[in-house]
Write a protein that holds these residues in place. Structure first.
Motif, PDB file in Angstrom:
ATOM      1  N   SER A   1       0.843  -1.197   0.000  1.00  0.00           N
ATOM      2  CA  SER A   1       0.000   0.000   0.000  1.00  0.00           C
ATOM      3  C   SER A   1       0.874   1.241   0.000  1.00  0.00           C
ATOM      4  CB  SER A   1      -0.906   0.008   1.238  1.00  0.00           C
ATOM      5  OG  SER A   1      -0.117   0.041   2.413  1.00  0.00           O
ATOM      6  N   GLU A   2       0.200   2.360   0.005  1.00  0.00           N
ATOM      7  CA  GLU A   2       0.871   3.650   0.149  1.00  0.00           C
ATOM      8  C   GLU A   2       0.306   4.276   1.411  1.00  0.00           C
ATOM      9  OE1 GLU A   2       0.532   7.715  -2.245  1.00  0.00           O
ATOM     10  OE2 GLU A   2       1.467   6.106  -3.388  1.00  0.00           O
ATOM     11  N   VAL A   3       1.188   4.569   2.382  1.00  0.00           N
ATOM     12  CA  VAL A   3       0.755   5.085   3.674  1.00  0.00           C
ATOM     13  C   VAL A   3       1.226   6.519   3.816  1.00  0.00           C
ATOM     14  CG1 VAL A   3       0.934   4.758   6.164  1.00  0.00           C
ATOM     15  CG2 VAL A   3       0.907   2.774   4.662  1.00  0.00           C
TER      16      VAL A   3
ATOM     17  N   THR B   1       4.921  10.370   2.801  1.00  0.00           N
ATOM     18  CA  THR B   1       4.342   9.296   1.997  1.00  0.00           C
ATOM     19  C   THR B   1       5.316   8.130   1.968  1.00  0.00           C
ATOM     20  OG1 THR B   1       3.178  10.896   0.621  1.00  0.00           O
ATOM     21  CG2 THR B   1       3.427   8.685  -0.273  1.00  0.00           C
ATOM     22  N   TRP B   2       4.844   6.982   2.393  1.00  0.00           N
ATOM     23  CA  TRP B   2       5.644   5.770   2.429  1.00  0.00           C
ATOM     24  C   TRP B   2       5.032   4.743   1.491  1.00  0.00           C
ATOM     25  CZ3 TRP B   2      10.038   5.389   5.447  1.00  0.00           C
ATOM     26  CH2 TRP B   2      10.212   6.360   6.417  1.00  0.00           C
ATOM     27  N   ARG B   3       5.862   4.020   0.786  1.00  0.00           N
ATOM     28  CA  ARG B   3       5.425   2.890  -0.032  1.00  0.00           C
ATOM     29  C   ARG B   3       5.833   1.622   0.714  1.00  0.00           C
ATOM     30  NH1 ARG B   3       5.606   5.101  -5.372  1.00  0.00           N
ATOM     31  NH2 ARG B   3       4.480   7.044  -5.182  1.00  0.00           N
ATOM     32  N   VAL B   4       4.888   0.715   0.893  1.00  0.00           N
ATOM     33  CA  VAL B   4       5.117  -0.479   1.694  1.00  0.00           C
ATOM     34  C   VAL B   4       5.177  -1.707   0.775  1.00  0.00           C
ATOM     35  CG1 VAL B   4       4.275  -1.871   3.607  1.00  0.00           C
ATOM     36  CG2 VAL B   4       3.848   0.583   3.583  1.00  0.00           C
ATOM     37  N   PHE B   5       6.205  -2.527   0.971  1.00  0.00           N
ATOM     38  CA  PHE B   5       6.398  -3.754   0.202  1.00  0.00           C
ATOM     39  C   PHE B   5       6.588  -4.910   1.166  1.00  0.00           C
ATOM     40  CE2 PHE B   5       7.958  -0.247  -2.298  1.00  0.00           C
ATOM     41  CZ  PHE B   5       7.365  -0.468  -3.530  1.00  0.00           C
ATOM     42  N   ARG B   6       5.886  -6.018   0.928  1.00  0.00           N
ATOM     43  CA  ARG B   6       6.069  -7.239   1.721  1.00  0.00           C
ATOM     44  C   ARG B   6       7.158  -8.055   1.050  1.00  0.00           C
ATOM     45  NH1 ARG B   6       2.479  -9.884   5.175  1.00  0.00           N
ATOM     46  NH2 ARG B   6       2.423  -7.782   5.953  1.00  0.00           N
ATOM     47  N   VAL B   7       8.286  -8.229   1.738  1.00  0.00           N
ATOM     48  CA  VAL B   7       9.447  -8.917   1.182  1.00  0.00           C
ATOM     49  C   VAL B   7       9.619 -10.252   1.907  1.00  0.00           C
ATOM     50  CG1 VAL B   7      11.929  -8.790   0.795  1.00  0.00           C
ATOM     51  CG2 VAL B   7      10.556  -6.716   0.669  1.00  0.00           C
ATOM     52  N   THR B   8       9.778 -11.306   1.124  1.00  0.00           N
ATOM     53  CA  THR B   8      10.065 -12.631   1.680  1.00  0.00           C
ATOM     54  C   THR B   8      11.456 -13.030   1.210  1.00  0.00           C
ATOM     55  OG1 THR B   8       7.730 -13.210   1.503  1.00  0.00           O
ATOM     56  CG2 THR B   8       9.284 -15.009   1.817  1.00  0.00           C
ATOM     57  N   ALA B   9      12.310 -13.398   2.164  1.00  0.00           N
ATOM     58  CA  ALA B   9      13.692 -13.745   1.829  1.00  0.00           C
ATOM     59  C   ALA B   9      14.123 -14.955   2.642  1.00  0.00           C
ATOM     60  CB  ALA B   9      14.614 -12.559   2.116  1.00  0.00           C
TER      61      ALA B   9
ATOM     62  N   MET C   1       9.088  -9.545   5.922  1.00  0.00           N
ATOM     63  CA  MET C   1       9.088  -8.208   6.550  1.00  0.00           C
ATOM     64  C   MET C   1       8.384  -7.216   5.639  1.00  0.00           C
ATOM     65  SD  MET C   1      13.034  -7.157   5.926  1.00  0.00           S
ATOM     66  CE  MET C   1      13.883  -7.860   4.525  1.00  0.00           C
ATOM     67  N   ASP C   2       7.907  -6.136   6.240  1.00  0.00           N
ATOM     68  CA  ASP C   2       7.372  -5.020   5.476  1.00  0.00           C
ATOM     69  C   ASP C   2       8.476  -3.983   5.355  1.00  0.00           C
ATOM     70  OD1 ASP C   2       4.948  -6.207   5.263  1.00  0.00           O
ATOM     71  OD2 ASP C   2       3.925  -4.974   6.750  1.00  0.00           O
ATOM     72  N   LEU C   3       8.854  -3.693   4.114  1.00  0.00           N
ATOM     73  CA  LEU C   3       9.884  -2.693   3.840  1.00  0.00           C
ATOM     74  C   LEU C   3       9.191  -1.400   3.448  1.00  0.00           C
ATOM     75  CD1 LEU C   3      12.899  -1.999   3.458  1.00  0.00           C
ATOM     76  CD2 LEU C   3      12.663  -2.779   1.092  1.00  0.00           C
ATOM     77  N   TRP C   4       9.355  -0.365   4.262  1.00  0.00           N
ATOM     78  CA  TRP C   4       8.746   0.949   4.006  1.00  0.00           C
ATOM     79  C   TRP C   4       9.814   1.834   3.368  1.00  0.00           C
ATOM     80  CZ3 TRP C   4       4.385   3.147   7.255  1.00  0.00           C
ATOM     81  CH2 TRP C   4       3.583   2.127   7.762  1.00  0.00           C
TER      82      TRP C   4
END
Length: 181
Positions: free
Chosen positions: A119-121, A126-134, A175-178
């Motif tokens: 999402s965009e928070v 303004t932050w862009r949020v990405f769900r990263v799996t590693a 993790m959520d990377l903002w």
């Protein structure tokens, strides 16, 4: 004892039978044909619209000529922007920050498995949020967190989930990377 019907009653009975037959015809014959006609007309209109769109397409040589002229215009604009030292858009900075973060993860032996934009928070910024799996080890993850603090684009890591599957040396990190931008 049956009585004879009067002329008015006979006329009314005939009118009722004709009216009933008319309603039967309208319900079972006319209405289905009318719906089929409407569907056929709509299909014909869609086909005509598609045909017109296909005929309205430009010829390939015209498209190539327009593409070449727009490339020249783009090159001129990029030169002007470089002279003025203007960075192009927030999206470019966002992509650069993402690329840097993923490179750092790879450098720390954290293999990126999946990235999903969340999402965009708007929380002060303004932050862009990405769900990263590693996948990787804990030391590499801690080193990544230290490096995130030193990057020029502000980044946050939230909602960290670390789990281990059958292999004891590989951790799955979600993790959520903002990224500010």
């Amino acid at each position: 004892m049956a009585r004879k019907l009067t002329k008015l009653e006979k006329f009314g009975l005939i009118a009722a039978v004709i009216t009933g037959m008319l309603f039967f015809y309208l319900k079972h014959v006319y209405d289905p044909q009318q719906r089929a006609l409407v569907r056929a007309r709509e299909q014909l209109n869609r086909s005509i619209t598609q045909l017109n769109e296909m005929q309205a397409a430009e010829q390939p040589f015209q498209l190539r000529r327009r593409l070449e002229s727009q490339r020249e215009t783009l090159a001129e604009l990029e030169q002007e922007l470089n002279v003025l030292d203007i960075r192009v858009g927030d999206e470019e900075a966002l992509i650069r920050a993402q690329h840097w973060a993923y490179q750092e993860m790879e450098r720390r032996n954290l293999r990126v498995l999946n990235v999903v934009p969340q999402s965009e928070v708007k929380k002060f910024f303004t932050w862009r949020v990405f769900r990263v799996t590693a996948e990787g080890d804990f030391a590499g993850f801690i080193a990544l967190l230290r490096d995130l603090r030193s990057h020029s684009t502000p980044m946050l890591v939230e909602q960290v989930s670390i789990s281990r599957e059958d292999k004891p040396w590989v951790l799955r990190i979600v993790m959520d990377l903002w990224i500010m931008g």
